[in-house]
Design a protein around this motif. Structure first.
Motif: not given
Length: 335
Positions: A135-151
Motif C-alpha cells: 500500500l505504501a508503494a502504491a501511494a508512492v507510485l501514484a504520487l510519483g507517476a504523474r508527469h511520467g514517473l519523473a525520477a
C-alpha cells in the motif's frame, strides 16, 4: 562483451560482470561456511561438510537445525533486497533510492506494528506487513507517476511517504503497552533470529515466481536510462516500463520485509557496490543480488559473534554500515 544466442534470442553478456559475479559467488560460499562454523560451539569446516553430506557428526543439530537455516535465509534476504534495490534505483535513476528510503519498509513496519500491538495472532504479522508495504508503494507510485514517473518526483514522493509512515509508527508504539511496543521495536530493526526454512521458502518461492519478470527486467533496463523521446523512438513505452520495473522491485522488497523485518540499507548499498565492481552505468541485477547476500550473511555473523552470547539483530549491523555509506553518497553527490 560477448553475444550469447539461445534459439532465436540473443543476449549481450559482459565478461567483467560474469567474472565479478563468479568472485562474489565464491566469497558467498566462504561466508556461508564461516557462518555455519563460527560460534559456540565452534564447528570445524570439515565437520560442517561431513554433516551436510549426511555422514553424521556430533554437531548435526547445531549445523542442520540451528545455523544452516539461518545462513540460507540470510542469502535469500540479501538476494531479494539487492535485486529490489537495483530495480528501484534504476527506475529512479538515483543512487539514494531504496525501499527503506522511499517508504516501502516504513509501510510494512506500520502495518506490522499495528498487528503486534493489537494482540493479533503471529500468523497475521507477515501478511499485514506485506500489505502495508504494498500500500505504501502504491501511494508512492501514484504520487510519483504523474508527469511520467519523473525520477526526482518519485524519490521525493517516497521520502515524504516514508516520513509520514514513520511518524505514525512512533505514535502507535507510544500508545501501546510497553511489552507490545518492545516486540514491535525488535521487529522493526530486522532480525534473522528464530527464523529459518519457512521464511526461506516464502522468499525463494517469490523469487522463482518472479524469475520471468526479472529476465524481462534485465532486458528492459537497457533502455530505462534513456530519455522518454529516445525510448519511444526505439519502440518502447517508457512510463509503463518504469512502472513495471518499480512494481517488481517493490514486491520483492515488501515480501522480504514482511518475513524478517526492516533490514535497512542492504537495498541501498548492494546495488551501488555491485555497479562499481562491474563498472556499469546501472546496477547489475545478478551482481547486486550476490552482493546483498554476502552483506547480509556477514552482518548476521558479526551480529552473532560481536557481543556473544548477546546477539545483535542483522538490521543493526547493516544500519551501522549503511549510515556512513549514505553520508558518503550525499557528500559525493554534493561535491
Amino acid at each position: 562483451m560477448t553475444v550469447v544466442r539461445a534459439g532465436n534470442a540473443s543476449f549481450l553478456v559482459k565478461r567483467r560482470a560474469v567474472a565479478v559475479s563468479l568472485v562474489l559467488l565464491a566469497l558467498l560460499v566462504v561466508a556461508l561456511l564461516l557462518a555455519v562454523s563460527l560460534g559456540r560451539p565452534y564447528v570445524a569446516p570439515g565437520d560442517v561438510l561431513r554433516s551436510l553430506s549426511g555422514a553424521g557428526t556430533p554437531y548435526d543439530v547445531v549445523v542442520q537445525r540451528l545455523r544452516l537455516p539461518r545462513a540460507v535465509l540470510a542469502v535469500a534476504v540479501g538476494v531479494l533486497f539487492g535485486v529490489a534495490g537495483a530495480l528501484i534505483q534504476s527506475v529512479a535513476r538515483n543512487s539514494l533510492a531504496s525501499p527503506d528510503i522511499i517508504g516501502i519498509t516504513q509501510g510494512a513496519g506500520l502495518a506490522a506494528t499495528i498487528a503486534l500491538t493489537s494482540g493479533a495472532a503471529a500468523a497475521v504479522i507477515a501478511p499485514s506487513a506485506l500489505a502495508g508495504g504494498l500500500l505504501a508503494a502504491a501511494a508512492v507510485l501514484a504520487l510519483g507517476a504523474r508527469h511520467g514517473l519523473a525520477a526526482k518526483r518519485f524519490v521525493l514522493a517516497g521520502v515524504a511517504v516514508a516520513i509520514a509512515l514513520r511518524a505514525l509508527t512512533e505514535i502507535v508504539m507510544l500508545t501501546a503497552e510497553p511489552i507490545d511496543g518492545q516486540r514491535a521495536h525488535i521487529w522493526l530493526v530486522g532480525t534473522l533470529a528464530g527464523r529459518g526454512w519457512t521464511e526461506t521458502a516464502w522468499l525463494t518461492g517469490t523469487l522463482v515466481v518472479l524469475l520471468p519478470v526479472l529476465f524481462w527486467a534485465g532486458w528492459a533496463l537497457r533502455t530505462s536510462s534513456f530519455d522518454d523521446d529516445t525510448a519511444r523512438g526505439l519502440g518502447t513505452r517508457p512510463v509503463a516500463r518504469r512502472v513495471g520495473l518499480a512494481a517488481a522491485g517493490v514486491l520483492l522488497a515488501a515480501m522480504v520485509t514482511a518475513q524478517v523485518g526492516a533490514v535497512d540499507f542492504v537495498a541501498l548499498v548492494a546495488p551501488q557496490v555491485a555497479r562499481r565492481l562491474v563498472r556499469a552505468e546501472r546496477p547489475p541485477l545478478v551482481a547486486a543480488g550476490l552482493t546483498g547476500a554476502l552483506l547480509v550473511v556477514l552482518a548476521d555473523l558479526v551480529g552473532r559473534l560481536l557481543f556473544a552470547p548477546t546477539q545483535l539483530p542483522a538490521g543493526v549491523v547493516t544500519a551501522a554500515i549503511g549510515g556512513p555509506y549514505l553520508l558518503f553518497l550525499l557528500v559525493r553527490r554534493k561535491s
